[in-house]
Design a protein around this motif. Structure first.
Motif, PDB file in Angstrom:
ATOM      1  N   ALA A  78       0.901  -0.939   0.140  1.00 39.33           N
ATOM      2  CA  ALA A  78       0.008   0.025   0.051  1.00 39.33           C
ATOM      3  C   ALA A  78       0.902   1.349   0.040  1.00 39.33           C
ATOM      4  O   ALA A  78       0.461   2.200  -0.615  1.00 39.33           O
ATOM      5  CB  ALA A  78      -0.984   0.002   1.249  1.00 39.33           C
ATOM      6  N   VAL A  79       2.065   1.349   0.731  1.00 37.69           N
ATOM      7  CA  VAL A  79       2.881   2.537   0.723  1.00 37.69           C
ATOM      8  C   VAL A  79       3.373   2.811  -0.545  1.00 37.69           C
ATOM      9  O   VAL A  79       3.329   3.948  -0.938  1.00 37.69           O
ATOM     10  CB  VAL A  79       4.124   2.268   1.683  1.00 37.69           C
ATOM     11  N   ASN A  80       3.921   1.784  -1.262  1.00 39.99           N
ATOM     12  CA  ASN A  80       4.499   2.345  -2.655  1.00 39.99           C
ATOM     13  C   ASN A  80       3.401   2.397  -3.652  1.00 39.99           C
ATOM     14  O   ASN A  80       3.546   3.313  -4.527  1.00 39.99           O
ATOM     15  CB  ASN A  80       5.296   1.152  -3.223  1.00 39.99           C
ATOM     16  N   GLN A  81       1.888   1.649  -3.694  1.00 39.17           N
ATOM     17  CA  GLN A  81       0.961   2.143  -4.440  1.00 39.17           C
ATOM     18  C   GLN A  81       0.595   3.650  -3.875  1.00 39.17           C
ATOM     19  O   GLN A  81       0.310   4.376  -5.165  1.00 39.17           O
ATOM     20  CB  GLN A  81      -0.087   1.277  -4.111  1.00 39.17           C
ATOM     21  N   LEU A  82       0.567   4.222  -2.787  1.00 45.44           N
ATOM     22  CA  LEU A  82       0.261   5.494  -2.409  1.00 45.44           C
ATOM     23  C   LEU A  82       1.398   6.326  -2.956  1.00 45.44           C
ATOM     24  O   LEU A  82       1.103   7.603  -3.538  1.00 45.44           O
ATOM     25  CB  LEU A  82       0.088   5.646  -0.864  1.00 45.44           C
ATOM     26  N   LEU A  83       2.632   6.274  -2.921  1.00 42.98           N
ATOM     27  CA  LEU A  83       3.660   7.018  -3.524  1.00 42.98           C
ATOM     28  C   LEU A  83       3.456   7.035  -5.101  1.00 42.98           C
ATOM     29  O   LEU A  83       3.880   7.973  -5.694  1.00 42.98           O
ATOM     30  CB  LEU A  83       4.931   6.617  -3.232  1.00 42.98           C
ATOM     31  N   ALA A  84       3.123   5.804  -5.853  1.00 46.68           N
ATOM     32  CA  ALA A  84       2.921   5.988  -7.229  1.00 46.68           C
ATOM     33  C   ALA A  84       1.748   6.879  -7.627  1.00 46.68           C
ATOM     34  O   ALA A  84       2.044   7.440  -8.816  1.00 46.68           O
ATOM     35  CB  ALA A  84       2.722   4.656  -7.579  1.00 46.68           C
ATOM     36  N   MET A  85       0.819   6.907  -6.680  1.00 48.75           N
ATOM     37  CA  MET A  85      -0.019   8.085  -7.201  1.00 48.75           C
ATOM     38  C   MET A  85       0.360   9.520  -7.298  1.00 48.75           C
ATOM     39  O   MET A  85      -0.226  10.439  -8.160  1.00 48.75           O
ATOM     40  CB  MET A  85      -1.161   7.916  -6.167  1.00 48.75           C
ATOM     41  N   PHE A  86       1.339   9.597  -6.397  1.00 50.18           N
ATOM     42  CA  PHE A  86       1.790  11.072  -6.543  1.00 50.18           C
ATOM     43  C   PHE A  86       3.263  11.215  -7.369  1.00 50.18           C
ATOM     44  O   PHE A  86       3.980  12.051  -7.591  1.00 50.18           O
ATOM     45  CB  PHE A  86       2.305  11.534  -5.057  1.00 50.18           C
ATOM     46  N   GLY A  87       3.561  10.090  -8.248  1.00 46.64           N
ATOM     47  CA  GLY A  87       4.526  10.068  -9.212  1.00 46.64           C
ATOM     48  C   GLY A  87       5.908   9.889  -8.588  1.00 46.64           C
ATOM     49  O   GLY A  87       6.835  10.207  -9.160  1.00 46.64           O
ATOM     50  N   VAL A  88       5.856   9.172  -7.541  1.00 47.15           N
ATOM     51  CA  VAL A  88       7.013   8.847  -6.745  1.00 47.15           C
ATOM     52  C   VAL A  88       7.510   7.305  -6.836  1.00 47.15           C
ATOM     53  O   VAL A  88       6.412   6.571  -6.407  1.00 47.15           O
ATOM     54  CB  VAL A  88       7.274   9.397  -5.285  1.00 47.15           C
ATOM     55  N   GLN A  89       8.718   7.079  -7.237  1.00 43.51           N
ATOM     56  CA  GLN A  89       8.790   5.454  -7.223  1.00 43.51           C
ATOM     57  C   GLN A  89       9.141   4.915  -5.782  1.00 43.51           C
ATOM     58  O   GLN A  89      10.226   5.535  -5.254  1.00 43.51           O
ATOM     59  CB  GLN A  89       9.806   5.129  -8.146  1.00 43.51           C
ATOM     60  N   GLY A  90       8.344   4.175  -5.127  1.00 42.13           N
ATOM     61  CA  GLY A  90       8.712   3.675  -3.820  1.00 42.13           C
ATOM     62  C   GLY A  90       9.881   2.752  -3.845  1.00 42.13           C
ATOM     63  O   GLY A  90      10.355   2.179  -4.692  1.00 42.13           O
ATOM     64  N   PRO A  91      10.663   2.983  -2.647  1.00 35.68           N
ATOM     65  CA  PRO A  91      11.827   2.186  -2.457  1.00 35.68           C
ATOM     66  C   PRO A  91      11.664   0.656  -2.116  1.00 35.68           C
ATOM     67  O   PRO A  91      10.371   0.299  -1.738  1.00 35.68           O
ATOM     68  CB  PRO A  91      12.533   2.649  -1.235  1.00 35.68           C
ATOM     69  N   GLU A  92      12.419  -0.388  -2.424  1.00 34.73           N
ATOM     70  CA  GLU A  92      12.460  -1.484  -1.985  1.00 34.73           C
ATOM     71  C   GLU A  92      12.808  -1.654  -0.451  1.00 34.73           C
ATOM     72  O   GLU A  92      13.867  -1.808  -0.272  1.00 34.73           O
ATOM     73  CB  GLU A  92      13.496  -2.446  -3.083  1.00 34.73           C
ATOM     74  N   TRP A  93      11.928  -1.833   0.038  1.00 43.42           N
ATOM     75  CA  TRP A  93      11.926  -1.299   1.619  1.00 43.42           C
ATOM     76  C   TRP A  93      12.810  -2.635   2.184  1.00 43.42           C
ATOM     77  O   TRP A  93      13.664  -2.093   2.967  1.00 43.42           O
ATOM     78  CB  TRP A  93      10.609  -1.614   2.305  1.00 43.42           C
ATOM     79  N   PHE A  94      12.730  -3.694   1.854  1.00 43.87           N
ATOM     80  CA  PHE A  94      13.402  -4.792   2.408  1.00 43.87           C
ATOM     81  C   PHE A  94      14.473  -5.238   1.663  1.00 43.87           C
ATOM     82  O   PHE A  94      14.828  -6.726   1.750  1.00 43.87           O
ATOM     83  CB  PHE A  94      12.298  -5.942   3.125  1.00 43.87           C
TER      84      PHE A  94
END
Length: 346
Positions: A155-171
């Protein structure tokens, strides 16, 4: 014939009977026996194990178990091998963990306590329950939920993608958060050399990894509710007359909080900081469920390293030695914290 002494009130002083001491010891004997059998004796047994090279087979108190002495302790600080490297990496990770978790959970808990203690807030019971609910939920269950939330497709990376931000590979990203923010992958020559205890300065200054930051967010969210209750109880114990007197003297809200509320919260603040310090140095279950020390040992902590060394590598002596070093670190930091927060005379 001697007469009994008389006190000033005219009553005869009853001589102290020796049976009172015996009766007192009889009353406390069950607790002393229980604490001795289930607390003191296991600690002494574990201390003996830390001085041996026991592999978990048979009894550690048999004559055939090799005696290592202080070798299990010295190898954590002096030997240039994998054991010292893993231990120092775990200390570095836990240091960043403590430096972020303890202040954040304390500030958040105090803020929540001030909110639910406000006279203008409606539905106080609902908010108190809602803020405290994460603290009573199973840490394993919450860790699994956070593991899915911070996954690559979570959900965190999906939310960041909505703002045009590529989420990190957390783990999966082994870099420290400082390196990630600066966008630097190769260390400068000045920081690439050997640093304290076998790690380079670049490794010491890397900051917590992205995965550790996710674990920090989880822990702060789940522990702030418990400390909120402690602050709330202390806030409700402050006399209303003090705040009213400060208001009549012209003190503003921030001045009342700084000069009236905070000094009255000093004992509770010390309790919260001490419990937070001890708990953050003993973090284990979130690490075990979410990362197992990965990626690249950036979430490895002394508590998890002690477990892995003893129960996976079957080196119970070294694993127990790590736990005692961790105990010493907690005691020293608690004493230092007590010295910092001591009452100072004007």
């Amino acid at each position: 014939m001697t007469r009994p002494r008389r006190r000033r009130g005219g009553h005869a002083a009853t001589p102290r009977r020796g049976g009172e001491s015996l009766a007192g010891w009889l009353f406390v004997a069950p607790v002393v026996v229980i604490l001795g059998l289930f607390l003191l004796l296991p600690i002494l047994m574990a201390m003996w194990v830390s001085l041996t090279s026991w592999n978990g087979q048979g009894s550690p108190f048999k004559s055939g178990v090799p005696f290592a002495g202080l070798d299990n302790y010295s190898r954590l600080f002096t030997r240039d091998d994998l054991a010292r490297e893993n231990f120092m990496i775990s200390i570095r990770n836990n240091f960043y963990y403590v430096a972020l978790v303890v202040p954040l959970q304390t500030v958040l808990a105090l803020g929540l306590a001030l909110v639910v203690n406000s006279r203008l807030l409606k539905g106080k019971s609902f908010f108190r329950t809602a803020f405290y609910f994460p603290s009573v939920t199973s840490s394993v269950a919450i860790s699994v939920v956070f593991l899915f939330i911070f996954s690559n497709s979570g959900a965190v990376n999906q939310l960041l993608a909505m703002f045009g931000v590529q989420g990190p590979e957390w783990f999966s990203d082994p870099r420290g958060i400082v390196h990630v923010l600066l966008g630097i992958d190769d260390p400068p020559a000045a920081l690439a050399g050997d640093g304290p205890f076998g790690l380079s300065w670049w490794e010491w200054l890397s900051g917590p990894s992205v995965a550790m930051c996710a674990i920090i967010a989880l822990v702060v969210w789940t522990t702030s509710g418990t400390f909120m209750l402690m602050f709330l109880a202390a806030l409700q114990d402050i006399p209303v007359a003090l705040e009213e007197a400060a208001t009549l003297d012209g003190a503003r809200r921030w001045q009342r909080f700084r000069y009236v509320t905070l000094p009255m919260l000093r004992p509770t603040m010390f309790l919260v900081l001490t419990l937070g310090l001890i708990g953050s140095w003993q973090v284990f279950d979130q690490i075990y469920v979410m990362s197992q020390g990965n990626p690249a040992k950036t979430t490895l902590t002394p508590a998890f390293l002690s477990y892995r060394t003893a129960f996976r590598d079957f080196d119970y002596g070294a694993g127990t030695a790590i736990s005692f070093v961790l105990f010493l670190i907690i005691v020293l930091l608690t004493l230092f914290q007590r010295w910092v927060l001591r009452e100072r005379r004007a």
